[in-house]
Design a protein around this motif. Structure first.
Motif, mmCIF file in Angstrom:
data_model
loop_
_atom_site.group_PDB
_atom_site.id
_atom_site.type_symbol
_atom_site.label_atom_id
_atom_site.label_comp_id
_atom_site.label_asym_id
_atom_site.label_seq_id
_atom_site.Cartn_x
_atom_site.Cartn_y
_atom_site.Cartn_z
ATOM 1 N N ASP A 34 5.842 19.753 26.216
ATOM 2 C CA ASP A 34 4.440 19.436 25.942
ATOM 3 C C ASP A 34 3.488 20.147 26.910
ATOM 4 O OD1 ASP A 34 2.400 18.210 24.508
ATOM 5 O OD2 ASP A 34 2.362 16.460 25.822
ATOM 6 N N PRO A 35 3.587 21.487 27.035
ATOM 7 C CA PRO A 35 2.709 22.200 27.970
ATOM 8 C C PRO A 35 1.300 22.342 27.398
ATOM 9 C CG PRO A 35 4.004 23.777 26.749
ATOM 10 C CD PRO A 35 4.474 22.406 26.307
ATOM 11 N N GLU A 36 0.347 22.567 28.287
ATOM 12 C CA GLU A 36 -1.021 22.815 27.838
ATOM 13 C C GLU A 36 -1.235 24.269 27.441
ATOM 14 O OE1 GLU A 36 -3.965 23.216 31.308
ATOM 15 O OE2 GLU A 36 -2.265 22.186 32.231
ATOM 16 N N LEU A 37 -0.376 25.166 27.977
ATOM 17 C CA LEU A 37 -0.562 26.601 27.797
ATOM 18 C C LEU A 37 0.792 27.284 27.753
ATOM 19 C CD1 LEU A 37 -2.334 29.269 27.943
ATOM 20 C CD2 LEU A 37 -2.101 29.083 30.434
ATOM 21 N N ILE A 38 0.936 28.265 26.856
ATOM 22 C CA ILE A 38 2.091 29.160 26.831
ATOM 23 C C ILE A 38 1.563 30.583 26.894
ATOM 24 C CG2 ILE A 38 4.108 29.953 25.551
ATOM 25 C CD1 ILE A 38 4.158 27.217 24.151
ATOM 26 N N PRO A 61 -2.244 17.367 19.898
ATOM 27 C CA PRO A 61 -2.831 18.601 20.442
ATOM 28 C C PRO A 61 -1.778 19.693 20.537
ATOM 29 C CG PRO A 61 -3.360 16.697 21.811
ATOM 30 C CD PRO A 61 -2.306 16.253 20.860
ATOM 31 N N LEU A 62 -2.197 20.929 20.317
ATOM 32 C CA LEU A 62 -1.318 22.089 20.415
ATOM 33 C C LEU A 62 -1.517 22.806 21.746
ATOM 34 C CD1 LEU A 62 -1.441 23.993 17.010
ATOM 35 C CD2 LEU A 62 0.571 22.985 18.092
ATOM 36 N N ALA A 63 -0.439 23.310 22.281
ATOM 37 C CA ALA A 63 -0.562 24.180 23.450
ATOM 38 C C ALA A 63 -1.345 25.426 23.065
ATOM 39 C CB ALA A 63 0.822 24.572 23.955
ATOM 40 N N ARG A 64 -2.220 25.851 23.940
ATOM 41 C CA ARG A 64 -2.902 27.134 23.744
ATOM 42 C C ARG A 64 -1.913 28.260 24.027
ATOM 43 N NH1 ARG A 64 -5.984 30.475 27.193
ATOM 44 N NH2 ARG A 64 -5.801 28.948 28.886
ATOM 45 N N VAL A 65 -1.907 29.274 23.167
ATOM 46 C CA VAL A 65 -1.015 30.421 23.344
ATOM 47 C C VAL A 65 -1.866 31.646 23.668
ATOM 48 C CG1 VAL A 65 0.769 31.872 22.309
ATOM 49 C CG2 VAL A 65 0.644 29.436 21.725
#
Length: 310
Positions: A248-252, A284-288
């Motif tokens: 469940d990261p905020e950013l990849i 919520p989706l991680a921002r890529v």
């Protein structure tokens, strides 16, 4: 982490299987000077070459520490290179050996971790607290960072996202398993996919293309090249969805050599990730994002780590 204020300039090395690149890096991540030489297949000669580059650079710049970004397995304390497929070191106390010869603090770090640290300090990862770095090149390297810490696992090898099995009994991987993610979403996967899909598309590609040829063909509108890059994006997205479900990261951040072609697959990968995650459409989706420091990320990152004295 506390910084060593006396080390305004440090040397960072990217020790790869083909070349060794070393550069003088400022506190702001700027490269002042660099040197490159072929990577020796002899461990003593490789040590000698690293020392020679340091001596040459510190004759011109007041260097306070040295960092090495290494493509291989390290112990949890980052003292020893246990094994590196494309380097000659085997259970070698590289950090101690070089520190004794140079009389400088030496920091050893995995290449993906070094690149992730560089992106966190100076690039696409700035400000992120819980995030993942995907180095997509010949294979897949990865780093998990939480707050300002690189997660290593109990034995120093985490996280090997590239070797998550996504196709049971699939393509043979160099790690010994079959169906690993990096066999479907890496630079070396592109030619295999092109050969598998070839009969379904018109193409100007040769029968045994390189990954670079596949990417160039796709950019030029070749139907097979385009299909291969779409397939790549779908597999990468599936891998990212697994990472998102587990961590469940905020950013990849997508880095590595194949990231330069991200415009041809990142939209597909993000769509696949958003479709395949648990609770799709209700979380919520991680921002890529794509990396900003390019091939210098590892060198810049490990130089900064060396400066900090840890």
């Amino acid at each position: 982490m506390l910084e060593n204020n006396s080390a305004d300039l440090t040397i960072g090395f990217d020790v790869g299987g083909t070349n060794v690149r070393g550069g003088v890096i400022t506190r702001d991540g700027e490269i002042l000077a660099s040197r490159t030489m072929p990577t020796s297949g002899d461990p003593r000669q490789l040590d000698d070459d690293l020392v020679a580059i340091v001596e040459e650079l510190r004759a011109e710049y007041p260097v306070g520490a040295v960092g090495l970004a290494v493509a291989g397995f390290l112990d949890p304390e980052c003292e020893t290179v246990r094994f590196a497929p494309h380097l000659p070191w085997r259970n070698a106390p590289v950090r101690k050996n070089l520190a004794e010869r140079l009389g400088l603090h030496v920091r050893l770090e995995h290449d993906a971790n070094s690149a992730a640290w560089g992106e966190w300090r100076f690039g696409a990862g700035r400000g992120a607290k819980d995030w993942v770095f995907f180095a997509v090149g010949t294979g897949i390297g990865a780093t998990l960072m939480t707050q300002d810490t690189i997660y290593r696992g109990a034995f120093g090898t985490a996280p090997e996202f590239g070797h998550i099995v996504v196709v049971p009994n699939g393509r043979q991987c160099s790690c010994g398993k079959r169906g690993c993610l990096e066999r479907y979403a890496s630079g070396t996967a592109l030619p295999d996919t092109a050969r598998e899909l070839r009969s379904d598309y018109e193409t100007s590609l040769p029968p045994y293309p390189t990954g670079e040829q596949v990417a160039r063909a796709a950019r030029g509108g070749d139907p097979l090249g385009i299909a291969v890059m779409e397939n790549f994006g779908q597999w990468l997205g599936q891998g990212l969805s697994i990472v998102a479900d587990v961590l469940d990261p905020e950013l990849i951040v997508i880095g590595g050599g194949v990231s330069q072609d991200a415009d041809m697959y990142l939209e597909e990968a993000t769509a696949a990730m958003s479709r395949d995650i648990v609770g799709a459409g209700h979380r919520p989706l991680a921002r890529v994002a794509t990396a900003e420091l390019g091939s210098a990320a590892g060198m810049i990152g490990v130089a900064d780590l060396a400066r900090r004295g840890h």
